[in-house]
Scaffold this motif. Sequence first.
Motif, PDB file in Angstrom:
ATOM      1  N   ARG A   1     -20.855 -57.689 -12.811  1.00 18.67           N
ATOM      2  CA  ARG A   1     -21.101 -58.199 -14.163  1.00 18.67           C
ATOM      3  C   ARG A   1     -22.050 -57.292 -14.949  1.00 18.67           C
ATOM      4  N   SER A   2     -22.902 -56.571 -14.219  1.00 18.21           N
ATOM      5  CA  SER A   2     -23.950 -55.783 -14.873  1.00 18.21           C
ATOM      6  C   SER A   2     -24.137 -54.456 -14.162  1.00 18.21           C
ATOM      7  N   LEU A   3     -24.613 -53.482 -14.910  1.00 12.84           N
ATOM      8  CA  LEU A   3     -25.153 -52.259 -14.336  1.00 12.84           C
ATOM      9  C   LEU A   3     -26.659 -52.316 -14.526  1.00 12.84           C
ATOM     10  N   TYR A   4     -27.400 -52.359 -13.433  1.00 18.58           N
ATOM     11  CA  TYR A   4     -28.861 -52.350 -13.497  1.00 18.58           C
ATOM     12  C   TYR A   4     -29.320 -50.905 -13.373  1.00 18.58           C
ATOM     13  N   VAL A   5     -29.832 -50.390 -14.463  1.00 12.29           N
ATOM     14  CA  VAL A   5     -30.259 -48.982 -14.535  1.00 12.29           C
ATOM     15  C   VAL A   5     -31.747 -48.906 -14.212  1.00 12.29           C
ATOM     16  N   TYR A   6     -32.111 -48.097 -13.230  1.00 12.14           N
ATOM     17  CA  TYR A   6     -33.526 -47.992 -12.855  1.00 12.14           C
ATOM     18  C   TYR A   6     -34.081 -46.589 -13.048  1.00 12.14           C
ATOM     19  N   ASN A   7     -33.259 -45.664 -13.476  1.00 10.73           N
ATOM     20  CA  ASN A   7     -33.767 -44.312 -13.651  1.00 10.73           C
ATOM     21  C   ASN A   7     -32.955 -43.572 -14.697  1.00 10.73           C
ATOM     22  N   LEU A   8     -33.609 -43.146 -15.754  1.00  6.51           N
ATOM     23  CA  LEU A   8     -33.062 -42.173 -16.697  1.00  6.51           C
ATOM     24  C   LEU A   8     -34.083 -41.053 -16.744  1.00  6.51           C
ATOM     25  N   GLY A   9     -33.850 -40.038 -15.929  1.00  3.72           N
ATOM     26  CA  GLY A   9     -34.818 -38.958 -15.796  1.00  3.72           C
ATOM     27  C   GLY A   9     -34.294 -37.659 -16.370  1.00  3.72           C
ATOM     28  N   VAL A  10     -35.149 -36.962 -17.090  1.00  3.53           N
ATOM     29  CA  VAL A  10     -34.796 -35.677 -17.687  1.00  3.53           C
ATOM     30  C   VAL A  10     -35.956 -34.713 -17.456  1.00  3.53           C
ATOM     31  N   ARG A  11     -35.625 -33.524 -17.000  1.00  3.07           N
ATOM     32  CA  ARG A  11     -36.666 -32.510 -16.826  1.00  3.07           C
ATOM     33  C   ARG A  11     -37.383 -32.253 -18.155  1.00  3.07           C
ATOM     34  N   PRO A  12     -38.690 -31.993 -18.105  1.00  2.00           N
ATOM     35  CA  PRO A  12     -39.444 -31.784 -19.348  1.00  2.00           C
ATOM     36  C   PRO A  12     -38.848 -30.731 -20.271  1.00  2.00           C
ATOM     37  N   GLU A  13     -38.280 -29.655 -19.692  1.00  4.14           N
ATOM     38  CA  GLU A  13     -37.738 -28.592 -20.544  1.00  4.14           C
ATOM     39  C   GLU A  13     -36.474 -29.014 -21.287  1.00  4.14           C
ATOM     40  N   PHE A  14     -35.867 -30.144 -20.906  1.00  2.82           N
ATOM     41  CA  PHE A  14     -34.680 -30.624 -21.600  1.00  2.82           C
ATOM     42  C   PHE A  14     -34.969 -31.832 -22.484  1.00  2.82           C
ATOM     43  N   ARG A  15     -36.214 -32.254 -22.554  1.00  2.00           N
ATOM     44  CA  ARG A  15     -36.574 -33.332 -23.462  1.00  2.00           C
ATOM     45  C   ARG A  15     -36.559 -32.802 -24.889  1.00  2.00           C
ATOM     46  N   GLY A  16     -36.178 -33.648 -25.809  1.00  2.00           N
ATOM     47  CA  GLY A  16     -36.018 -33.205 -27.191  1.00  2.00           C
ATOM     48  C   GLY A  16     -34.621 -32.693 -27.466  1.00  2.00           C
TER      49      GLY A  16
END
Length: 217
Positions: free
Chosen positions: A90-105
């Motif tokens: 019924r659901s997707l429980y998301v516990y991590n959306l991680g991005v390396r600092p150099e790809f932020r922005g």
Amino acid sequence: MTAVTFRHLAEADIPLMVAMETAAWGALGASEETIRRRLLLGHVMVVAMVENAIAGAICFVETSQDPRQTENFPRTFAAYCSLARSEPARSLYVYNLGVRPEFRGTDMARRLLSQLIDHGRQVGVRWLVGDGRCPSYAGAQDDFPDKVRPDPAFRQIIDDWHRTGVMPSVKSITKDPLLRFYRRVLHCEFLHLAPNFLPEDLSSGGFRVIFAVDLDP
């Protein structure tokens, strides 16, 4: 433009995933043992590959739970990210959306969220659920990659929510930049405040703001 490919995490990618976790989350990053355990529980980890490195990842589990049933919602991050896959999904429980600092922005986080939405529609779930960090509560800690400053007014909003149980306005909740991002990109609904969800996350005061996206409104 750097080419990005998306795929499900393979066993050979686990050391690369550990490196991404450390870069993205510092001391809060998942270890190799933790990643392997989550995969055995049936979790899905979609990674964004740039050359031979993982630039970002989104990790979740398909569950039969309904996030609106607050009394049944996991009380801690350890419980939330350790659920075994269950049916019907019924659901997707998301516990991590991680991005390396150099790809932020960049658009990396948005593209990972798009992968999440596609997966949710493919397996027929109704809800996409996240545990929203709120680093404006105390500001970035010295060992954490965030660059968010503390906001005393936002801290008071969260403390009042915790004390009274009365949800503040969306405008108040989205004073935090991460929660504002999720609201803007996903048009999510804020469900409830989870205190002591992850005490180690000092930036958020241990709190999480649980939110959901209804794929079948």
